[in-house]
Motif scaffolding. Structure first.
Motif, short mmCIF file in Angstrom:
data_model
loop_
_atom_site.label_atom_id
_atom_site.label_comp_id
_atom_site.label_asym_id
_atom_site.label_seq_id
_atom_site.Cartn_x
_atom_site.Cartn_y
_atom_site.Cartn_z
N LEU A 164 0.87 -1.18 0.00
CA LEU A 164 0.00 0.00 0.00
C LEU A 164 0.90 1.22 0.00
O LEU A 164 1.76 1.36 0.87
N GLN A 165 0.71 2.10 -0.99
CA GLN A 165 1.73 3.14 -1.19
C GLN A 165 1.14 4.51 -1.48
O GLN A 165 -0.02 4.65 -1.85
N VAL A 166 1.99 5.51 -1.36
CA VAL A 166 1.83 6.76 -2.10
C VAL A 166 3.06 6.86 -3.00
O VAL A 166 4.13 6.33 -2.66
N GLN A 167 2.88 7.52 -4.11
CA GLN A 167 3.95 7.49 -5.12
C GLN A 167 5.24 8.14 -4.63
O GLN A 167 6.34 7.68 -4.96
N GLU A 168 5.11 9.18 -3.85
CA GLU A 168 6.32 9.86 -3.34
C GLU A 168 7.16 8.91 -2.49
O GLU A 168 8.39 8.85 -2.60
N ARG A 169 6.48 8.18 -1.59
CA ARG A 169 7.22 7.27 -0.70
C ARG A 169 7.85 6.13 -1.49
O ARG A 169 9.00 5.75 -1.25
N LEU A 170 7.08 5.61 -2.46
CA LEU A 170 7.61 4.53 -3.30
C LEU A 170 8.91 4.98 -3.98
O LEU A 170 9.92 4.26 -3.99
N THR A 171 8.89 6.17 -4.53
CA THR A 171 10.06 6.70 -5.24
C THR A 171 11.27 6.79 -4.30
O THR A 171 12.38 6.34 -4.62
N LYS A 172 11.01 7.33 -3.13
CA LYS A 172 12.10 7.52 -2.17
C LYS A 172 12.62 6.19 -1.63
O LYS A 172 13.83 6.01 -1.45
N GLN A 173 11.72 5.25 -1.38
CA GLN A 173 12.16 3.97 -0.83
C GLN A 173 13.07 3.23 -1.81
O GLN A 173 14.06 2.62 -1.41
N ILE A 174 12.72 3.29 -3.10
CA ILE A 174 13.56 2.62 -4.10
C ILE A 174 14.95 3.26 -4.10
O ILE A 174 15.98 2.57 -4.05
N ALA A 175 14.98 4.58 -4.10
CA ALA A 175 16.27 5.29 -4.16
C ALA A 175 17.11 5.01 -2.92
O ALA A 175 18.32 4.71 -3.00
N MET A 176 16.48 5.08 -1.76
CA MET A 176 17.23 4.88 -0.52
C MET A 176 17.75 3.45 -0.40
O MET A 176 18.84 3.21 0.12
N ALA A 177 16.97 2.49 -0.87
CA ALA A 177 17.40 1.09 -0.79
C ALA A 177 18.66 0.87 -1.62
O ALA A 177 19.61 0.21 -1.19
N ILE A 178 18.69 1.46 -2.82
CA ILE A 178 19.87 1.31 -3.69
C ILE A 178 21.06 2.03 -3.07
O ILE A 178 22.19 1.53 -3.06
#
Ligand SMILES: Nc1nc2c(ncn2[C@@H]2O[C@H](COP(=O)(O)OP(=O)(O)OP(=O)(O)O)[C@@H](O)[C@H]2O)c(=O)[nH]1
Length: 236
Positions: A164-178
């Motif tokens: 369950l997401q909001v697009q902003e968080r999804l974007t940030k989570q992908i970047a931070m994980a990498i």
């Protein structure tokens, strides 16, 4: 420039207009804000999904009845169970962590040029209405002696989008994980998505697209690097 991912984040969010750039909506936030997001993250063991099915199925039966449906009619007999399985699939990203998938997939490589994987399809559920949003993720990073298996970038996008997401968080989570996994010189993530909560209901804008971006490290500090990434990814 001796940039690397230091947790400084830039996001831009805007409705997609052909004549607008990314630069005018940049907000700086601290890594602590990202970490704070994680505190509220949940997880779900895949092995528990089957035992959770009966209660989910009963909940869908109840929803159908409250919609005025006859749940004994032929077409709906197995619908609650199917819907329960479907929602578990749509949220299967809670089953996995980044460590689960990156295991053994980070290699030492003397490569310090930009790596981009673009047009990664993602399907997610908006946490406000539980309806889909979907689109494409573009990921770029500049290695710092370490590279990751290319498919793992798409897998990272999959883990976070199937929640369950909001697009902003999804974007940030992908970047931070990498960023955390590779400690690269920079990471850039852009997502372009259509939100069914804005298309099928509510404001009903059929063609609106939302674009979000997170820029870390050299992508944040060096406009030319950021521009190169945006030119290579946003080309139609
Ligand atoms: N920022 C952001 N907003 C989202 C996302 N997904 C859905 N929303 C918004 O969440 C908001 C919820 O607003 P509310 O006013 O509480 O709910 P609502 O009455 O259903 O809003 P409308 O969609 O305008 O009818 C809406 O503006 C949605 O467009 C997302 O990924 N990011």
């Amino acid at each position: 420039m001796n940039s690397h991912c230091n947790g400084k984040v830039s996001d831009s969010v805007e409705d997609f207009h052909l004549n607008k750039g990314f630069s005018d909506l940049i907000i700086d936030t601290k890594k602590s804000a990202v970490v704070a997001h994680r505190k509220h993250e949940t997880s779900r063991k895949e092995s528990e999904d089957e035992s959770r099915l009966p209660l989910l199925e009963a909940a869908y039966t109840s929803i159908l009845r409250h919609l005025g449906e006859d749940t004994d009619r032929e077409g709906l007999l197995r619908t609650p169970l199917r819907a329960a399985k479907a929602i578990q699939f749509f949220t299967k990203g809670y089953h996995e962590t980044i460590d689960d998938i990156l295991n053994n997939a980070i290699f030492d490589e003397d490569h310090e040029e930009m790596v981009i994987v673009k047009d990664i399809d993602v399907f997610s559920l908006c946490e406000h209405h539980l309806v889909p949003f979907f689109g494409k993720v573009h990921i770029g990073y500049i290695p710092n002696k370490k590279v990751v298996g290319l498919s793992k970038l798409a897998r990272i996008a999959e883990i976070f989008s199937r929640r369950l997401q909001v697009q902003e968080r999804l974007t940030k989570q992908i970047a931070m994980a990498i960023c955390e996994a590779l400690q690269p010189k920079g990471v850039a993530v852009v997502i372009e998505a259509a939100h069914m909560c804005m298309v099928m209901r509510g404001v009903q804008k059929m063609n609106s697209r939302t674009v979000t971006s997170t820029m870390l490290g050299i992508y944040l500090e060096d406009p030319k690097t950021r521009e190169e990434f945006l030119t290579l990814t946003m080309r139609t």
